[in-house]
Design a protein around this motif. Structure first.
Motif, PDB file in Angstrom:
ATOM      1  N   LEU A   1       0.815  -1.215   0.000  1.00 55.88           N
ATOM      2  CA  LEU A   1       0.000   0.000   0.000  1.00 55.88           C
ATOM      3  C   LEU A   1       0.847   1.262   0.000  1.00 55.88           C
ATOM      4  O   LEU A   1       1.911   1.311   0.614  1.00 55.88           O
ATOM      5  N   ASP A   2       0.353   2.284  -0.687  1.00 56.61           N
ATOM      6  CA  ASP A   2       0.997   3.597  -0.732  1.00 56.61           C
ATOM      7  C   ASP A   2       0.929   4.216   0.666  1.00 56.61           C
ATOM      8  O   ASP A   2      -0.166   4.480   1.178  1.00 56.61           O
ATOM      9  N   PRO A   3       2.067   4.457   1.299  1.00 59.08           N
ATOM     10  CA  PRO A   3       2.052   4.978   2.669  1.00 59.08           C
ATOM     11  C   PRO A   3       1.691   6.460   2.770  1.00 59.08           C
ATOM     12  O   PRO A   3       1.519   6.972   3.870  1.00 59.08           O
TER      13      PRO A   3
ATOM     14  N   PRO B   1      -4.301   7.408   3.170  1.00 56.35           N
ATOM     15  CA  PRO B   1      -4.922   6.461   4.102  1.00 56.35           C
ATOM     16  C   PRO B   1      -5.029   5.067   3.482  1.00 56.35           C
ATOM     17  O   PRO B   1      -5.255   4.932   2.275  1.00 56.35           O
ATOM     18  N   ARG B   2      -4.879   4.064   4.305  1.00 59.20           N
ATOM     19  CA  ARG B   2      -4.860   2.677   3.820  1.00 59.20           C
ATOM     20  C   ARG B   2      -6.115   2.307   3.053  1.00 59.20           C
ATOM     21  O   ARG B   2      -6.041   1.621   2.031  1.00 59.20           O
ATOM     22  N   TYR B   3      -7.279   2.735   3.542  1.00 57.36           N
ATOM     23  CA  TYR B   3      -8.512   2.366   2.844  1.00 57.36           C
ATOM     24  C   TYR B   3      -8.532   2.955   1.435  1.00 57.36           C
ATOM     25  O   TYR B   3      -8.972   2.301   0.487  1.00 57.36           O
ATOM     26  N   ARG B   4      -8.022   4.183   1.279  1.00 57.42           N
ATOM     27  CA  ARG B   4      -7.960   4.793  -0.051  1.00 57.42           C
ATOM     28  C   ARG B   4      -6.950   4.077  -0.927  1.00 57.42           C
ATOM     29  O   ARG B   4      -7.171   3.907  -2.129  1.00 57.42           O
ATOM     30  N   ALA B   5      -5.822   3.668  -0.348  1.00 59.90           N
ATOM     31  CA  ALA B   5      -4.801   2.947  -1.117  1.00 59.90           C
ATOM     32  C   ALA B   5      -5.372   1.636  -1.656  1.00 59.90           C
ATOM     33  O   ALA B   5      -5.120   1.273  -2.816  1.00 59.90           O
TER      34      ALA B   5
ATOM     35  N   VAL C   1     -10.204  -5.158   9.790  1.00 62.42           N
ATOM     36  CA  VAL C   1     -11.372  -5.481   8.979  1.00 62.42           C
ATOM     37  C   VAL C   1     -12.105  -4.189   8.616  1.00 62.42           C
ATOM     38  O   VAL C   1     -12.590  -4.036   7.492  1.00 62.42           O
ATOM     39  N   GLY C   2     -12.153  -3.243   9.546  1.00 68.14           N
ATOM     40  CA  GLY C   2     -12.801  -1.960   9.291  1.00 68.14           C
ATOM     41  C   GLY C   2     -12.160  -1.187   8.144  1.00 68.14           C
ATOM     42  O   GLY C   2     -12.850  -0.533   7.369  1.00 68.14           O
ATOM     43  N   THR C   3     -10.841  -1.294   8.027  1.00 70.53           N
ATOM     44  CA  THR C   3     -10.139  -0.620   6.930  1.00 70.53           C
ATOM     45  C   THR C   3     -10.580  -1.185   5.586  1.00 70.53           C
ATOM     46  O   THR C   3     -10.842  -0.440   4.639  1.00 70.53           O
ATOM     47  N   VAL C   4     -10.681  -2.488   5.493  1.00 69.97           N
ATOM     48  CA  VAL C   4     -11.107  -3.118   4.232  1.00 69.97           C
ATOM     49  C   VAL C   4     -12.571  -2.807   3.960  1.00 69.97           C
ATOM     50  O   VAL C   4     -12.933  -2.502   2.828  1.00 69.97           O
ATOM     51  N   HIS C   5     -13.413  -2.846   4.992  1.00 73.69           N
ATOM     52  CA  HIS C   5     -14.829  -2.471   4.802  1.00 73.69           C
ATOM     53  C   HIS C   5     -14.917  -1.053   4.248  1.00 73.69           C
ATOM     54  O   HIS C   5     -15.685  -0.793   3.314  1.00 73.69           O
ATOM     55  N   ARG C   6     -14.131  -0.159   4.800  1.00 72.15           N
ATOM     56  CA  ARG C   6     -14.150   1.240   4.345  1.00 72.15           C
ATOM     57  C   ARG C   6     -13.655   1.346   2.901  1.00 72.15           C
ATOM     58  O   ARG C   6     -14.220   2.110   2.098  1.00 72.15           O
TER      59      ARG C   6
END
Length: 85
Positions: free
Chosen positions: A9-11, A14-18, A52-57
C-alpha cells in the motif's frame, strides 16, 4: 474466487484509499473483470495486516465509485456495470 490482492500500500494516503485505488487500477488494467469475486474482507485484512474496518471502508469507497457491488451473504464483486456494452 479471484486471487487478486493489492501490491504494498501507498504509505502517503490512508490505507482504505490505497486499497480502493489499487482496486480501481486492477479493473482499469483488466486484471479484474466485471462480475469477478473479490477477496473476503477478513482474508484481505489479514493479508494486508490491516483491520477489517479498513477493508470495509475501502470496499464501501469502491462501491460509491461504482467499482464494485456488495451482496449480503455472497460477498463483493467487480461491478457488472463496468462491462463493455
Amino acid at each position: 474466487m479471484t486471487m487478486w490482492f493489492p501490491d504494498p500500500l501507498d504509505p502517503t494516503i490512508p490505507r482504505y484509499r490505497a486499497i480502493a485505488e489499487q482496486l480501481a487500477g486492477a479493473i482499469r488494467a483488466g486484471r479484474l473483470q466485471p462480475g469477478e469475486r473479490l477477496p473476503v474482507v477478513r482474508e484481505l485484512a489479514k493479508a494486508l495486516n490491516v483491520t477489517v474496518g479498513t477493508v470495509h471502508r475501502a470496499y464501501a469507497l469502491a462501491e460509491r465509485r461504482g467499482l464494485l457491488e456488495r451482496r449480503v451473504g455472497r460477498g463483493s464483486f467487480v461491478s457488472r456495470a463496468l462491462a463493455p456494452a
